[in-house]
Design a protein around this motif. Structure first.
Motif, short mmCIF file in Angstrom:
data_model
loop_
_atom_site.label_atom_id
_atom_site.label_comp_id
_atom_site.label_asym_id
_atom_site.label_seq_id
_atom_site.Cartn_x
_atom_site.Cartn_y
_atom_site.Cartn_z
N GLU A 57 36.81 41.82 38.02
CA GLU A 57 38.03 41.42 38.72
C GLU A 57 38.20 39.90 38.68
OE1 GLU A 57 37.83 43.32 42.54
OE2 GLU A 57 38.60 45.22 41.74
N LYS A 58 37.11 39.16 38.76
CA LYS A 58 37.18 37.70 38.64
C LYS A 58 37.63 37.33 37.23
CE LYS A 58 34.51 33.46 39.18
NZ LYS A 58 33.18 32.83 39.29
N GLU A 61 41.33 37.80 37.02
CA GLU A 61 42.07 36.74 37.72
C GLU A 61 42.07 35.44 36.93
OE1 GLU A 61 43.97 36.81 40.51
OE2 GLU A 61 43.69 38.98 40.26
N GLU A 62 40.96 35.12 36.30
CA GLU A 62 40.85 33.85 35.60
C GLU A 62 41.48 33.87 34.21
OE1 GLU A 62 36.73 32.85 35.57
OE2 GLU A 62 36.70 32.25 37.68
N GLN A 65 45.55 36.72 34.34
CA GLN A 65 46.25 36.69 35.63
C GLN A 65 47.67 37.25 35.52
OE1 GLN A 65 46.62 32.78 37.39
NE2 GLN A 65 46.46 33.63 39.45
N SER A 66 48.33 36.96 34.41
CA SER A 66 49.73 37.38 34.27
C SER A 66 49.89 38.80 33.75
CB SER A 66 50.46 36.42 33.32
OG SER A 66 49.86 36.47 32.03
N GLU A 69 48.04 45.72 35.48
CA GLU A 69 46.75 46.43 35.55
C GLU A 69 46.50 47.22 34.27
OE1 GLU A 69 44.08 48.90 38.78
OE2 GLU A 69 46.25 48.99 38.94
N ARG A 72 45.48 44.84 31.55
CA ARG A 72 44.10 44.39 31.76
C ARG A 72 43.10 45.43 31.27
NH1 ARG A 72 44.22 41.79 37.91
NH2 ARG A 72 45.41 39.90 37.38
#
Length: 836
Positions: A57-58, A61-62, A65-66, A69, A72
């Motif tokens: 999850e980190k 985010e890093e 981010q854009s 789900e 990702r």
């Protein structure tokens, strides 16, 4: 050797790995750029105690981010595919460097052993042993190989390109890998499994085995023509005959596979006779060679129902041989002798099939035959003079047809084609006699039954009871008469995999050694030669690891006429996938058996004091493992936390994950491969070490730690045992599942296994005197370290999926996480090479 490894493998991987970034695929640059970032995040995150979910999850985010789900998760799947291909590249680089990172002609090679025997006056003794000794490698279709056939083909070509530093073709093959699916769309059939292993027979074993024999005979200055032990190496074959828990293997499948084996060996003979004809172009010789070529051609392409027979073929070749000697001064006689020896080695069967079935299935069949709910008595077995014409249970009818198929295959391929029936889960004399009587009632009525009946003893109790069972069997007049017709030889199979699953690592290995020693005594008492067939897998948890040291350590108390062992899945492709690796590993096994006979040293013999120490440690480790296995969360953890259930969805083998598919999860019905594989996926490797720490710590409390240390120094058996266990521990990574220590349901269970891991690590290092695992085998240590680093992102992604499902059982998109778990499995197990 380590520096050579770092240059030939480590540095090459770094260089060739960069080629992935130039592959012409969508998002490849993004994937290739993100992967090292994720790899670093996994390494640092786990070191800091972060959970896989927190790390992923980190990362989202890093770096993403854009992204939505879904996008990702799509990136995660792309990363998984990228890593899978990195694993293939690393495998290919390591295999291409095989000759440079292994001492091909060093310790364990036949060249070294023959030279040693010549130097110290053991030449004659070596020759006499070679005349009677045998190595039998049995290829099984057990599902531990995740690469489909087309990927294996690319790997072979990639290795060749890497060996010659052909950058252009390396780049092309990497592109092909990127476009080739790594997953089978459906489960392979038993026939397809057989076809995949036939590739190794035709392209590797057919060349390696004769080559080893030719070189040994040349070094010992012995005549190929006069050599009377062509069975120095034998190949066994389970696909198509292994029915144990596999409903897809039928008698028709067995017949089909047997026919293919004969057809493939005839293809090899036809290819070679055409080459031989180019040299043997002499008068009185060429017509015979042309006749042989024509007969093989007819058998292959025209009259497949009535192929030329082996004896007829050899008779013609001997006639040609006589003509070469008489009329042509023996010109090219060596080429003809080599061809003749190949036919003696491989016959018309190529590899010997085995039939295998579980004893409980025979019980069920006899209950229907006798129309009873009770297990049959010996009297009932032999009072039955014929079998029913029909059966209520179709499976029972199929079992009987399987027995009837055996003599048909023997008629077609020769008795060597199929002459053994293996009884899984054998627990009594009755289980063996059930099969013996079924064979008597289904085979043609001739003098002597042309079938070896092989009991397989697997659990700790069964291993302990085995000598008594065999004693009773040997005393039975009917079976004793059968053994006289089978050259007074009894083959007994011992199951390392299920033994470890049942009793833990030390107890299983010690129980198997003790069983071998006692079975040797009992068999000698009755004038029998006993042959041990070891059911081993790739990893130490299933009897794998360093097999050369294991067989060299057995001492003189164990019958040493043959070494027989199963080879499966990744171990086939990794150790026997090309001529150089096949030759190396076959020679290692052969020299181990011969060395044990020629050079019995104190470190290969166990004294009474050493046996007492091993027995104590086996007891303590068994107690610890039983306590762990009986934990109320043991089976639920395997079922709900580990990827065990996903093995059945991986489409890598035709066999179901467990024997009784209609029943719920049961420890007894769990197959050893998914059992061991599930622990390997979790990077916990319980079957490869659990109980060692408890055993040695208990010995320390009793003031016997120094005795254990001395045992390690003085006993090759114990040293090999701990050395192989080190491999299991080196492939463990408890940081990846540390988050489970906080789980309300499984936290205590995880802490229990982690505690034993830490204790085992501490005491293995202390007993061995090493500062780190595998300190004395730097090449293996480096290989494992690089492989584990390559797949660390997959391990983290898989645990991320497991953690998400565990914390949110009602997830709407649970299928995404299940797919992540399943897709991660392939790269993890392929990187380990012997993880299941």
């Amino acid at each position: 050797m380590k520096s050579t490894y770092e240059i030939e493998v480590g540095k090459r991987f770094t260089i060739y790995n960069s080629l992935f970034l130039d592959l012409p695929f969508d998002d490849i640059y993004q994937t290739g750029t993100l992967l090292p970032i994720l790899g670093s995040a996994c390494e640092k995150g786990l070191e800091k105690g972060m959970s896989p979910k927190e790390i992923i999850e980190k990362f989202f985010e890093e770096m993403l981010q854009s992204k939505s789900e879904k996008e990702r998760h799509d990136v995660l799947f792309q990363l998984i595919q990228y890593v899978e291909r990195q694993v293939v590249l690393f495998d290919s680089i390591e295999d291409a460097a095989f000759e440079k990172i292994n001492e091909i002609n060093g310790k364990g090679s036949m060249r070294a052993l023959v030279a040693r025997a010549e130097a110290d006056g053991n030449r004659k003794k070596l020759i006499e042993k070679l005349k009677t000794f045998s190595i039998r490698i049995t290829l099984t279709a057990h599902p531990t190989q995740f690469y489909p056939g087309n990927v294996l083909g690319i790997i072979t070509d990639l290795e060749s390109a890497i060996e010659s530093n052909d950058l252009e073709h390396i780049n092309l093959y990497l592109q092909q890998l990127g476009k080739t699916a790594f997953i089978n769309k459906s489960k392979p059939s038993p026939e397809e499994e057989a076809a995949s292993l036939l590739w190794y027979l035709e392209n590797v074993f057919y060349f390696s085995i004769p080559d080893i024999i030719f070189r040994i005979l040349k070094q010992l200055n012995l005549s190929i023509h006069d050599w009377d032990n062509p069975q120095l190496f034998q190949i066994g074959f389970w696909p198509g005959g292994d029915r144990d828990g596999n409903p897809f293997v039928t008698h028709e499948v067995t017949k089909t596979v047997a026919s293919r084996l004969q057809r493939w060996i005839l293809k090899c003979y036809y290819r070679d006779i055409r080459k031989l004809r180019r040299r043997l172009s002499f008068k009185k010789v060429e017509p015979i060679i042309l006749k042989v070529e024509g007969d093989i051609y007819q058998s292959l392409f025209a009259d497949q129902e009535n192929p030329i027979q082996k004896d007829e073929l050899l008779s013609q070749l001997y006639e040609a041989r006589e003509a070469i000697i008489t009329y042509h001064n023996g010109l090219f006689l060596d080429l003809l002798d080599e061809y003749i020896l190949k036919i003696k080695i491989f016959g018309f069967h190529f590899a010997s099939m085995d039939v295998r079935q579980d004893s409980r299935k025979h019980d069920g069949l006899w209950k229907e035959i006798l129309n009873t709910d009770q297990s049959p008595t010996m009297e009932e077995l032999f009072s039955t003079q014929s079998l029913p014409e029909s059966y209520q249970d179709d499976f029972h009818k199929e079992m009987v047809e399987s027995f009837k198929t055996i003599p048909l295959i023997q008629k077609q391929n020769g008795e060597e084609g199929l002459h053994r029936y293996i009884i899984s889960n054998c627990q009594s004399e009755l289980h063996i006699m059930e099969v013996y009587r079924l064979a008597q009632l289904t085979f043609p009525k001739e003098d002597g039954l042309p079938l070896d009946i092989v009991p397989l003893f697997e659990t700790i109790d069964d291993l302990a009871n085995a000598p008594g069972i065999m004693r009773s069997l040997y005393q039975d007049e009917r079976y004793s008469k059968h053994l006289k017709n089978r050259s007074m030889k009894q083959t007994i199979m011992l199951g390392f995999s299920d033994g470890t699953k049942d009793g833990g690592y030390i107890r299983a290995n010690w129980s198997i050694l003790r069983a071998k020693e006692e079975l040797t005594k009992v068999s000698k008492e009755f004038g029998l030669a006993v042959v041990f067939f070891d059911g081993r897998g790739g990893p130490p948890a299933r009897g794998g690891g360093n097999m050369h040291n294991f067989y060299a350590s057995l001492g003189t108390e164990v019958e040493n006429e043959e070494i027989q062992v199963t080879i499966q899945g990744q171990t086939i492709s990794a150790n026997y996938g090309k001529e150089i690796t096949c030759t190396y590993n076959l020679e290692q096994l052969l020299s181990a058996g011969l060395e044990n006979h020629l050079y019995p040293t104190p470190e290969k013999q166990l004294s009474n004091e050493q046996r007492e120490i091993l027995e104590q440690m086996a007891k303590y480790s068994y107690d610890a493992y039983k306590d762990f296995k009986n934990h109320p969360k043991f089976v639920p953890y395997l079922e709900h936390i580990t990827p065990l259930k996903y093995f059945g969805e991986a489409n890598i083998g035709s066999r179901p994950v467990k024997r009784n598919k209609d029943e719920g999860m049961s420890f007894d019905d769990l197959r050893a491969i998914p059992f061991v594989g599930a622990w390997a996926q979790m990077k916990q490797n319980i079957p490869g070490f659990y109980g060692i720490g408890n055993a040695i710590s208990t010995m320390e409390k009793e003031g016997k730690l120094e005795d254990v240390k001395k045992l390690f120094q003085d006993s090759l058996f114990f040293r090999t045992l701990l050395g192989n266990s080190m491999q299991s521990m080196a492939k463990s990574n408890y940081k990846a599942t540390k988050y489970l220590s906080e789980d309300k349901e499984y936290g205590e269970f995880w802490k229990k296994m982690h505690s034993e891991y830490q204790e085992s690590l501490k005491y293995i290092l202390e007993v061995s005197g090493m500062n780190s695992l595998l300190e004395e085998t730097p090449v293996i240590k480096s290989s494992i370290a690089i492989r584990e680093r390559i797949v660390l992102p997959l391990i983290t992604i898989q645990q991320y999926g497991i953690q998400k499902l565990l914390e949110n059982p009602e997830l709407k998109d649970e299928e995404v996480y299940q797919r992540l778990i399943l897709r991660s499995m392939f790269g993890i197990i392929n990187a380990a090479r012997n993880a299941a």
